[in-house]
Design an enzyme around this catalytic site. Sequence first.
Site, PDB file in Angstrom:
ATOM      1  N   GLY A  97       0.849  -1.185   0.000  1.00  0.00           N
ATOM      2  CA  GLY A  97       0.000   0.000   0.000  1.00  0.00           C
ATOM      3  C   GLY A  97       0.878   1.225   0.000  1.00  0.00           C
ATOM      4  O   GLY A  97       2.110   1.129  -0.138  1.00  0.00           O
ATOM      5  N   ASP A  98       0.240   2.378   0.136  1.00  0.00           N
ATOM      6  CA  ASP A  98       0.954   3.657   0.138  1.00  0.00           C
ATOM      7  C   ASP A  98       1.918   3.766  -1.046  1.00  0.00           C
ATOM      8  O   ASP A  98       1.473   3.822  -2.174  1.00  0.00           O
ATOM      9  CB  ASP A  98       1.654   3.885   1.478  1.00  0.00           C
ATOM     10  CG  ASP A  98       0.644   4.037   2.625  1.00  0.00           C
ATOM     11  OD1 ASP A  98      -0.578   4.046   2.346  1.00  0.00           O
ATOM     12  OD2 ASP A  98       1.058   4.130   3.784  1.00  0.00           O
ATOM     13  N   ASN A  99       3.208   3.757  -0.796  1.00  0.00           N
ATOM     14  CA  ASN A  99       4.174   3.970  -1.897  1.00  0.00           C
ATOM     15  C   ASN A  99       4.548   2.658  -2.577  1.00  0.00           C
ATOM     16  O   ASN A  99       5.716   2.366  -2.785  1.00  0.00           O
ATOM     17  CB  ASN A  99       5.436   4.640  -1.341  1.00  0.00           C
ATOM     18  CG  ASN A  99       5.148   5.984  -0.712  1.00  0.00           C
ATOM     19  OD1 ASN A  99       4.333   6.095   0.203  1.00  0.00           O
ATOM     20  ND2 ASN A  99       5.799   7.023  -1.200  1.00  0.00           N
ATOM     21  N   TRP A 100       3.559   1.891  -2.936  1.00  0.00           N
ATOM     22  CA  TRP A 100       3.821   0.548  -3.478  1.00  0.00           C
ATOM     23  C   TRP A 100       3.856   0.497  -4.998  1.00  0.00           C
ATOM     24  O   TRP A 100       4.083  -0.549  -5.584  1.00  0.00           O
ATOM     25  CB  TRP A 100       2.777  -0.430  -2.950  1.00  0.00           C
ATOM     26  CG  TRP A 100       1.424  -0.332  -3.620  1.00  0.00           C
ATOM     27  CD1 TRP A 100       0.600   0.751  -3.629  1.00  0.00           C
ATOM     28  CD2 TRP A 100       0.755  -1.349  -4.381  1.00  0.00           C
ATOM     29  NE1 TRP A 100      -0.543   0.481  -4.327  1.00  0.00           N
ATOM     30  CE2 TRP A 100      -0.488  -0.803  -4.796  1.00  0.00           C
ATOM     31  CE3 TRP A 100       1.067  -2.659  -4.725  1.00  0.00           C
ATOM     32  CZ2 TRP A 100      -1.401  -1.531  -5.563  1.00  0.00           C
ATOM     33  CZ3 TRP A 100       0.153  -3.387  -5.491  1.00  0.00           C
ATOM     34  CH2 TRP A 100      -1.070  -2.813  -5.912  1.00  0.00           C
TER      35      TRP A 100
END
Lengths: 723, 723
Positions: free
Chosen positions: B313-316
Amino acid sequence: MKKLTGRVTLPSQQNFLEETKELMDRWGADALRDSDGTKLDEEIKQLDAKIYTTYFVARSHNDFAKQHPEEMQQLYLMSQYNTAIDTELEVSFLTGYFEEQIQPDYLHDPKKWWEVIDRTTGEVVPANHWIVKKETNSLLIFKAKPWHEYTVSFLAFMKWDPTQMYNHITNDWRDKPHEIPFDVRQPHSKQFMRNYLKTWLAENPATDVVRFTTFFYHFTLVFNNLGKEKFVDWFGYGASVSVAALEAFEKEKGYRLRPEDIVDKGYYNSTFRIPSRAYLDYMDFIQRFVAKEVKELVEIVHASGKESMMFLGDNWIGTEPYGAYFKETGMDAVVGSVGDGATLRMISDIPDVKYTEGRFLPYFFPDTFHDKNNPVIEANSNWLTARRALMRKPLDRIGYGGYLSLAYKFPDFVAYVEKITDEFREIYDTINGVKPYTGLKVAILNTWGRIRTWQTHMVAHGKWYKQAYSYQGVLEALSGSAVDVDFISFDDVIQHGVPKDVDVLINAGDAGTAFSGGERWKEEDLLSVIREWVYHGGGFIGIGEPTAYHREGRYFQLADVLGVEKELGFSLSTNKYFTEKNESHFISQDIQAFDFGEGMKNVYALREVTDIIEHTNEGLQLASTAFGKGRSVYIAGLPYSHENTRLLLRAMYYAAHKEMALYKWHTSNVHCEIHVYPEIKKFAVVNNSNVQQVTDVYIENGEKYQVRLEASEIKWEDYTNER
Amino acid sequence: MKKLTGRVTLPSQQNFLEETKELMDRWGADALRDSDGTKLDEEIKQLDAKIYTTYFVARSHNDFAKQHPEEMQQLYLMSQYNTAIDTELEVSFLTGYFEEQIQPDYLHDPKKWWEVIDRTTGEVVPANHWIVKKETNSLLIFKAKPWHEYTVSFLAFMKWDPTQMYNHITNDWRDKPHEIPFDVRQPHSKQFMRNYLKTWLAENPATDVVRFTTFFYHFTLVFNNLGKEKFVDWFGYGASVSVAALEAFEKEKGYRLRPEDIVDKGYYNSTFRIPSRAYLDYMDFIQRFVAKEVKELVEIVHASGKESMMFLGDNWIGTEPYGAYFKETGMDAVVGSVGDGATLRMISDIPDVKYTEGRFLPYFFPDTFHDKNNPVIEANSNWLTARRALMRKPLDRIGYGGYLSLAYKFPDFVAYVEKITDEFREIYDTINGVKPYTGLKVAILNTWGRIRTWQTHMVAHGKWYKQAYSYQGVLEALSGSAVDVDFISFDDVIQHGVPKDVDVLINAGDAGTAFSGGERWKEEDLLSVIREWVYHGGGFIGIGEPTAYHREGRYFQLADVLGVEKELGFSLSTNKYFTEKNESHFISQDIQAFDFGEGMKNVYALREVTDIIEHTNEGLQLASTAFGKGRSVYIAGLPYSHENTRLLLRAMYYAAHKEMALYKWHTSNVHCEIHVYPEIKKFAVVNNSNVQQVTDVYIENGEKYQVRLEASEIKWEDYTNER
Ligand SMILES: [Mg+2]
Ligand SMILES: [Mg+2]
Ligand SMILES: [Mg+2]
């Protein structure tokens, strides 16, 4: 008031002289007609009435037709889809068709006139990749691509007139011969039609009006292998096709039509399809030809001292009364069936005829006229919906159809029709030729424009469709509203702009249909003209999926004007902020409960300034917004009702920036309407419902008063009667 | 049975040592973690537990970031639509954006990197027809065409990491600095990331697992001018763009990307869009780059003797675990949030990692943990949905997030989690590494295939969408069903055919989306491969608008296979005969009341042989039909429920012609399921509901028995325990 008579046509029948006279007297009838099953006695023909006699031009002469089977009418038909399992595929192209109606045309070379299409690629299969096997009515494709789907478009003869076929099967006429339709484009048929008409006119001296039912080409009506309806399109040109027509077309238009131009992937150029150039050319070609041929017959009728009346239906293809060539026919009158206000206006607005006549419901048939049923109910409901439209533009005559002897057995019905006919004459006598007051002018904008005046969203005349009623309600509402109504096409707008006198444009329909406009909304000129017009003060009402064509990040191409857009699933990532309703909007002021019919999912407000009037189940259903000095209104759907009629009226006044003008002449109660006739200084307050209503009436001088109207009552007032 | 421990991760926080120890003991936790707001004390770090430490790669170093503003992360953004009133049009392209997040990139020449598009024609406006006015963040078009709409695609810097921005605004962090994201593609940033990680590893000896949260590029999350979410796409590559990336792309792929390739008409290549060739190339380009960069960091972590864990998630962006390059990163573990069964499988099925971990709900946050609420309810519902999936493919570890001190105040919750953790370990200990019995194999067929394994119809992780839930239910149902599930793309099918071991293909989605397939259904090879496969015995399930693309007279391109078609309004003229239901079909046998979610209008049976299972409000909702030796099933929509899970299971067995095999291992009650593990000769009968259930259990030897299960109970049985 002196009792008026006339303007009413009755069906009569054999051995019914005295009762006919009695009903003529009670209903004030001045014309009598036969029909496709009843004949009139000589004594009846001698009554003091105009005599209409049904006349079939292109059928009901099997002796002739059988001598010229090569002159039978033709159709292009498409087979079912067939999936190839192998490189050989045998297509039984007649599967699903009614062999009593359809016969493949083996007289003309299938290699030249038929077409086999690979529907998986859209490519035409070369004619040397298939053969026709006449003995089995099948077509063998040799070089099929396995797992592709194929269709065969084949030319066929139509052996049985569709209307007679329908009546024959419905009424179980058994041994009665099947009437074979023959084609005016063919030499013997054309000659026969002229000669026979002349003979017939001479043999029917009592006939005053030749009721053509109708002319040459029936709307498309094809039955299935079980003898049930398979395909019906009231506007369909399918049965006007023939090798002769196709050859003449090529000569006239300079190019050859493909079977696919007619078959159209099995849609057969339904009125919901955006017409191709080829199909428009074909329609024009047929209309010109039909008008010329009709004119010749009308001239023959006139030469005999009689009148020509055209029935709007059955074999009416090419005679469209709002088309470019109808005027040239010299037709005296048009008669059609009145199912509601819109169909009444479709008839009463026809230009270039001496008079129009509407056939009202119910038909005097046993399905309505039996012990267990009260036909007054249907008559009342038919009359109330039609009367709204009549108040705007009256028919010149009304009439009934069926067996008069049946109606005679229902005294309440006889009495009710007496009331209707009197009321009709009172209305007619008062307002005929008088332009009623209108507060604004609205134009229905679609691909068809004028030619489909009052005829949009119609498949088969009077048949209800789930996909249509939410749009047909717009026409029905307008048919009796105090607004001028025009029908204009995208081409009109592109070429001439929005007409100067139009206040509001309405674009209503499902995406991709001729009524919404589909790919036409790619055209920058169309978009620009409308944006400019609205920006400078015009009103735009979109209903359903207006201006819908997905491209360049927009589904509603005029989303900027409408202030709303539809989510197709591609912009779910974009937050939709605006869902709050404006609880007291001018447009919804008289509405108790919204009814958008089928409604529309996934519509949302694009901007904060969009006024959301109704939003349910996470979707917007009704909204208005400003665009420059103009305004737009979005409505998810508008099935006909008194409330929705009011909603549309308010939407139009709002879009036109004329809110206050609504109250110039107005009724507060949605079940009532006011019709005003300035030239004669009269107005009528009408109760459109069948229960008592009380309404405030707003009159021009700014005053209002309350009035109680009995069920269905009309109250006529003179302006000078000011309060 | 000996009580198992371990496989559980707890969040901890400062000054919470004794309670942490107590909860570790009760829940059997063997790992502790900090989070984006909590730090661990040194004493806690010295407990007998693995220590996970959250690590941010590309933010949280503003000292560095401020020295290199030119290395800030970038985005391509599109302005609103602007209608030209005149030949001059000034576009405030920042309107609607959040200036604390977005800053136009004036370092690179707008004439080269920006794009102005006439959205009415789709044409690019020549760069010499406009200028940028930096002082007002606007763009002036000189030679606009009046009444056309224009958009500006502009390159911007992203000044604020979206996750921190979200937390900052949500939690009202006021003066806390805005964390500036920097770009690994830039020289200083890349060097800094490597150096800092080395330093950090040396300074954090107690850390066992570096929990990367995450790497370089955040999924697209853009706020509006009011600081609220404007655009969110969990799959969006928007924030991976930069001039450096675009130049490198051109070098690598041999062509230059246009801004429009990224902006995509404002849809920004949402996962619902059918990806363009350019976007697929761009994804591939970013994935390869990210994998290489991640690998370098993982190697640094490994060199320090620690493990690397990636938060999914997030900066994936670019790290897709089902993508082609993830394996190369050498990642040890992946952790992600478990909202339901499908998200659990999304994590637990990830190949090429040593272990997976799921963070369960609820978070220990005050919105759930307050006086008026019982957090056990959410925990139970989350556990029941997740457990179905866990029985098919367990995670290696589970954990929680938030403030442990909050959870500690809810003794019932503490007790319930004790039950969950024990149950999890019991399941894991029993079935890990054991392939459960499956009755058949199903493949979800769409544009994306494998890379979106368990991730279809998702916009933002865990967010409910009206347009998605009727399809997401398919994944949720499958996540815990006794079937093998694969995700394949149209290209897979075209290139390699349907995989040999697949029994059933499912195509589910709204028309035009990547999940239904849109224009891909024009491709004859795709159509042919599937037709042939079904004809020879394959099963095809279409949900919603499967294979929808309007051409050649078909909307559902596989209408021949499906036996159903959707009416768009063009074939209203064609009678629809088949509406009669088959009241007792194998597929609907266990259903009390159908729920198709959003459902689908205007679908109808094409053929008499189509078995109509449900038909309501003039539309078909559920049907099956034969195609050669194969079978297809049409379902209007399938929101998740126990009943619909059963309906889908039956539909798959029916489509696969394996009806009788359903009863090999089976429960009669839809709220119960049976999971079988042949290698260990065990099976589990599970009550997926939170009330007592009674069910018949069908076991392999053809016998059945009745069993009563308490709320949520699992009953384990050995095969040898035959009855
Ligand atoms: Mg009549
Ligand atoms: Mg508003
Ligand atoms: Mg965790």
